[in-house]
Design an enzyme around this catalytic site. Sequence first.
Site, PDB file in Angstrom:
ATOM      1  N   HIS A   2       0.823  -1.226   0.000  1.00 23.51           N
ATOM      2  CA  HIS A   2       0.000   0.000   0.000  1.00 23.51           C
ATOM      3  C   HIS A   2       0.851   1.267   0.000  1.00 23.51           C
ATOM      4  O   HIS A   2       0.302   2.370   0.006  1.00 23.51           O
ATOM      5  CB  HIS A   2      -0.930   0.022   1.219  1.00 23.51           C
ATOM      6  CG  HIS A   2      -1.949  -1.070   1.225  1.00 23.51           C
ATOM      7  ND1 HIS A   2      -2.785  -1.316   0.150  1.00 23.51           N
ATOM      8  CD2 HIS A   2      -2.264  -2.014   2.168  1.00 23.51           C
ATOM      9  CE1 HIS A   2      -3.574  -2.347   0.439  1.00 23.51           C
ATOM     10  NE2 HIS A   2      -3.275  -2.792   1.641  1.00 23.51           N
TER      11      HIS A   2
ATOM     12  N   ASP B 299      -2.730 -10.462  -2.475  1.00 23.79           N
ATOM     13  CA  ASP B 299      -3.237 -10.029  -1.164  1.00 23.79           C
ATOM     14  C   ASP B 299      -4.741  -9.736  -1.264  1.00 23.79           C
ATOM     15  O   ASP B 299      -5.256  -9.394  -2.331  1.00 23.79           O
ATOM     16  CB  ASP B 299      -2.484  -8.751  -0.754  1.00 23.79           C
ATOM     17  CG  ASP B 299      -2.763  -8.298   0.672  1.00 23.79           C
ATOM     18  OD1 ASP B 299      -1.935  -8.589   1.548  1.00 23.79           O
ATOM     19  OD2 ASP B 299      -3.803  -7.646   0.889  1.00 23.79           O
TER      20      ASP B 299
ATOM     21  N   HIS C 241      -6.238  -7.219  -0.293  1.00 22.15           N
ATOM     22  CA  HIS C 241      -6.457  -5.809  -0.640  1.00 22.15           C
ATOM     23  C   HIS C 241      -5.715  -5.439  -1.922  1.00 22.15           C
ATOM     24  O   HIS C 241      -4.629  -5.963  -2.196  1.00 22.15           O
ATOM     25  CB  HIS C 241      -5.952  -4.912   0.496  1.00 22.15           C
ATOM     26  CG  HIS C 241      -6.543  -5.247   1.832  1.00 22.15           C
ATOM     27  ND1 HIS C 241      -5.916  -6.072   2.726  1.00 22.15           N
ATOM     28  CD2 HIS C 241      -7.706  -4.861   2.390  1.00 22.15           C
ATOM     29  CE1 HIS C 241      -6.674  -6.189   3.818  1.00 22.15           C
ATOM     30  NE2 HIS C 241      -7.770  -5.466   3.638  1.00 22.15           N
TER      31      HIS C 241
ATOM     32  N   ASP D 117      -4.063 -12.740   3.586  1.00 23.36           N
ATOM     33  CA  ASP D 117      -5.310 -12.300   4.215  1.00 23.36           C
ATOM     34  C   ASP D 117      -6.556 -12.561   3.368  1.00 23.36           C
ATOM     35  O   ASP D 117      -7.671 -12.290   3.814  1.00 23.36           O
ATOM     36  CB  ASP D 117      -5.244 -10.819   4.638  1.00 23.36           C
ATOM     37  CG  ASP D 117      -4.613  -9.918   3.600  1.00 23.36           C
ATOM     38  OD1 ASP D 117      -4.290 -10.401   2.494  1.00 23.36           O
ATOM     39  OD2 ASP D 117      -4.431  -8.718   3.893  1.00 23.36           O
TER      40      ASP D 117
HETATM   41 ZN   LIG Z   1      -4.031  -7.046   2.786  1.00 19.83          ZN
END
Ligand SMILES: [Zn+2]
Length: 345
Positions: A159, A194, A196, A283
Amino acid sequence: MKAFCSAERQRRHYPRHFLVSGAPQPNPEVPERLDRLLAAARNAGHEIVEPADHGLGPIAAVHTPEYIQFLAGIHERWTRIEGAAEEVVPNIHPDRRGAGYPRSAVGQAGYHMADTACPIGADSWESIRWSANSAVSAAQHVRAGARSAYALCRPPGHHAFADMAGGFCYVNNTAVAASVLRRDHARVAIIDVDLHHGNGTQGIFYRRADALTVSIHADPVRFYPFFWGYTGERGDGPGMGYNLNLPLARGAGDTAFLEALERGIARVGAFVPGALVVALGLDAFEGDPLGGLALTTEGFGRLGARLAGLGLPTVIVQEGGYLCAALGDNLASFLGAFEAAQTAA
Ligand SMILES: [Zn+2]
């Protein structure tokens, strides 16, 4: 395969809180994540290797100098503010990049931090730097002829933009590894699995044609990071067509995830890269506390085997994946299947 980690230094960063729907909650990016992942890698027979110190050069290849100065010095400056919290946490943000750049520590925190999930404490920079060193050492190991290597990066990185932290991430270890591999290869592909969207990685390479970025993630329309990860984001300028987002509906499991992976792999095949970086978030697991998708432990093995089937020199970089009973099993499942498929090929 070799697993690179400077456990003692990468443990020190210990963010305490972040805001969830306005409420302070314990930050899930805790040192124990590293302990669990490290134990799982070791128990699965992967050799744990201490990374070398590569200095700031590999970080400076993908992050701006003002951001690196900020990360290195902000905590010390923060402690001089009367009444300031122990950790650096932003409370104001500009409406765009390239807005005025203040000298104030509070102003710079708002400029360089996308959200409250990436507090900076006294030991954070040390851990951030060594997390990046793990990525560089893994990439150097692959450059030296290994077919694959695992970088146990903690804190994670995907991120983090060129000049902005966010979502538990500070230095983009995946982008750092890709840029090290670029020394030997004209084109490097990144596949981010991931939960996200890998918004920081996308941002760093958005205008570049030498790195293809592919991300499979929970649809941002109702999920972090909200403002990135849509299918219309395909790159810009010379990078147009070199970014592929594959959002999945909340709750999607192994079948939908592996179908998306096939689309990503097809794009990677058409890019003809010399090397691959896998941004390995764990995740997307069905039991992850950040819950959004429903991959199984076996599903991580299938992902690993399929990615190894590309036959590319590969650096696997740890991204998210939070404390739950199967966290270590999910890593072992991915790495074991990846290595077995690579050996069989
Ligand atoms: Zn994540």
